[in-house]
Design a protein around this motif. Structure first.
Motif: not given
Length: 202
Positions: A160-165, A185-186, A190-193
């Motif tokens: 599921r995508t709920e910006d920014p996650f 995403e940032s 590298q994205p924060f995971v």
């Protein structure tokens, strides 16, 4: 003469049978729906998840079957303890209760949980790639997930995508939830995971 008539009758009879078989419609085999109850841990079990990326991403889940349709889980991440109650139907798993509690809460009765409203759909039939519900989409039903302690096959992958996650959950039959991943995403390379991965069930 009688022999010739008998042979001709047999030929016509066989031809008729072949025509009947040929015209019989082909019926596709439709698999039975999988019981959604199989996507929960066993009754009276405790699952241990190891987290990365956040101090509260490690947690335990204690599962108790109130009855055949209602399942309670006490989730403790060291910061807060949540009681979650799920209702099973033929077509979906519904979250009907989610509240902070003490470490050893008293569970509601069957009649009490039957009156709870639906808060969120966790999983829904049909279990097939592309099916979606409440923002979730089934990306795979045959994913392979290595948790570090075990490799699971035929795993359901939901996204599921709920910006920014972008949130991804993985469910395995006979176990239930085995992994969650939240990716943000940032502007960094590298994205924060943040991940939580099942390590064992007792």
């Amino acid at each position: 003469m009688k022999h010739s008539i008998f042979v001709l009758a047999l030929v016509f009879l066989l031809a008729g049978c072949q025509k009947e078989i040929k015209n019989d419609p082909v019926r596709p085999i439709v698999p039975d729906q999988v019981s959604l109850l199989t996507y929960f841990p066993p009754d009276d079990s405790v699952a241990y998840f190891q987290g990365e990326g956040n101090e509260f991403s490690s947690f335990t889940i204690q599962t108790t079957y109130i009855d055949t349709q209602h399942i309670a889980q006490v989730e403790d991440n060291g910061g807060v303890t949540l009681l979650k109650i799920y209702c099973m139907t033929d077509s979906k798993i519904e979250l009907v209760y989610r509240e902070p509690v003490d470490s050893n809460p008293t569970l509601p009765s069957t009649s009490e949980v039957a009156a709870y409203p639906e808060l969120e759909t966790i999983l829904q039939q049909p279990i097939q790639v592309g099916a979606s519900f409440q923002g979730w989409t089934i990306q795979s039903t045959t994913a392979k997930v290595d948790t570090g302690t075990k490799v699971y096959s035929n795993v359901i992958q939901l996204t599921r995508t709920e910006d920014p996650f972008i949130t991804t959950k993985y469910f395995a039959q006979g176990v239930g939830l085995i992994k969650t991943e939240d990716k943000m995403e940032s502007d960094e390379e590298q994205p924060f995971v943040v991940t939580s991965t099942l390590q064992k069930i007792e």
